[in-house]
Design an enzyme around this catalytic site. Structure first.
Site, short mmCIF file in Angstrom:
data_model
loop_
_atom_site.label_atom_id
_atom_site.label_comp_id
_atom_site.label_asym_id
_atom_site.label_seq_id
_atom_site.Cartn_x
_atom_site.Cartn_y
_atom_site.Cartn_z
N ASP A 46 0.84 -1.20 0.00
CA ASP A 46 0.00 0.00 0.00
C ASP A 46 0.88 1.25 0.00
OD1 ASP A 46 0.84 -0.16 2.62
OD2 ASP A 46 -1.16 -0.01 3.51
N SER A 47 2.20 1.07 -0.03
CA SER A 47 3.12 2.18 -0.29
C SER A 47 2.78 2.82 -1.63
CB SER A 47 4.58 1.70 -0.28
OG SER A 47 4.74 0.57 -1.13
N LYS A 113 -1.02 -9.30 3.36
CA LYS A 113 -0.23 -8.74 4.46
C LYS A 113 -1.12 -7.77 5.24
CE LYS A 113 3.41 -5.70 3.88
NZ LYS A 113 2.98 -4.52 4.68
N GLU A 182 9.51 -3.77 10.50
CA GLU A 182 9.97 -2.49 9.94
C GLU A 182 10.50 -1.58 11.03
OE1 GLU A 182 7.26 -0.63 7.20
OE2 GLU A 182 8.42 1.23 7.12
O1 KIV Z 1 3.59 -1.04 1.59
C1 KIV Z 1 4.79 -1.36 1.56
O2 KIV Z 1 5.48 -1.18 0.55
C2 KIV Z 1 5.37 -1.97 2.74
C3 KIV Z 1 6.86 -2.00 2.82
C4 KIV Z 1 7.36 -0.72 3.37
C5 KIV Z 1 7.35 -3.16 3.61
O3 KIV Z 1 4.68 -2.36 3.63
#
Ligand code: KIV
Length: 265
Positions: A46-47, A113, A182
């Site tokens: 979700d980044s 996730k 993280e």
């Molecule tokens: O959303 C994402 O890209 C993540 C990474 C920072 C691990 O959760």
């Protein structure tokens, strides 16, 4: 064509002490490049809310957006395992999580996730019981940035460290297949990785985890103000393909991360 990566392959790599690699990708072209570079996992993170959509946080990301990008990544038919983020508030109860995860899995995710520990035990248990593998994200969990009051290292105090370790054990017991840590101190991450049977992926968590993940745009040097743990793998590379291959190689041979990449204590 190599076999598709599975959870058993990742477990076997942990047992053999072989590091594995996860990189974010949000579309078919980059999914193919990440897979061809040899990364075992693609994270449709979700980044994307920050690096593609220009938001300040991941909070505004919708389930529709995650479904769209998961489908785009899956169309590349990568060898890498596709892990997709459940966005903000789509796992606030087991039922909500089941409905949202069903959409991601039916569009090509092999695992979902979610961010959080003990409070998610029942949700993780129910997802796994119904055939949905889970990666749990602990430490700095970006969807909770408004509770934390900013992005910071987690697990610095003995109390916080103890609570992250307890969460890690609990999510493993609930059935999670992978833990992602993280921005926690290197020692805590190494300790958790050695205590757990499931693979632990780190970001800004030092060299002692079983795997490393970076956001694609960060490792390609495209981020305006990258975090301390990010290395720009485009430096000295002739192409994006070279940079991705350099990241994969650096994780596997232990040259990334170095001490300067860990979150400051
Ligand atoms: O959303 C994402 O890209 C993540 C990474 C920072 C691990 O959760």
């Amino acid at each position: 064509m190599p076999d598709r990566i599975t959870t058993s392959k990742l477990e076997a790599m942990k047992t053999a002490g072989e590091k594995f690699v996860m990189v974010t990708a949000y579309d078919a072209t980059f999914a193919r490049l990440v897979s061809d570079a040899g990364a075992e996992c693609i994270l449709v993170g979700d980044s994307l809310g920050m690096v593609l959509q220009g938001h300040d946080t991941t909070v505004p990301v919708s389930l529709d957006a995650m479904v769209y990008h998961t489908e785009s990544v899956a169309r590349a038919r990568p060898t890498s395992m596709i892990v997709s983020d459940l966005p903000f508030m789509t796992y606030s109860s087991p039922d909500v999580a089941l409905t949202a995860s069903m959409e991601l899995m039916q569009k090509g995710a092999q695992m979902v996730k979610l961010e959080g520990g003990t409070w998610l035990s029942e949700t993780i248990h129910q997802l796994v019981q119904r055939g949905i593998p889970v990666c749990a994200h602990l430490g700095l969990t970006p969807q909770s940035v408004n509770v934390f009051g900013g992005y910071r290292v987690m697990g610095r105090t003995p109390k916080e460290a103890k609570s992250i370790l307890a969460d890690a054990v609990e999510i493993q017991d609930a059935g999670a297949s992978i833990l992602l840590l993280e921005c926690v101190p290197e020692k805590l991450a190494a300790d958790i990785s050695s205590k757990l049977d499931i693979p632990v992926i780190g970001i800004g968590a030092g060299a002692g985890t079983d795997a490393q993940v970076l956001v694609l745009h960060d490792l390609l040097g495209l981020t305006e103000k990258p975090a301390r743990f990010v290395e720009n793998f485009m430096t000295g590379a002739d192409s994006i393909q070279d940079a991705l291959a350099a990241f994969v190689k650096a994780v596997k041979d232990g040259s990334y991360p170095q001490e300067q990449h860990t979150c400051l204590l």
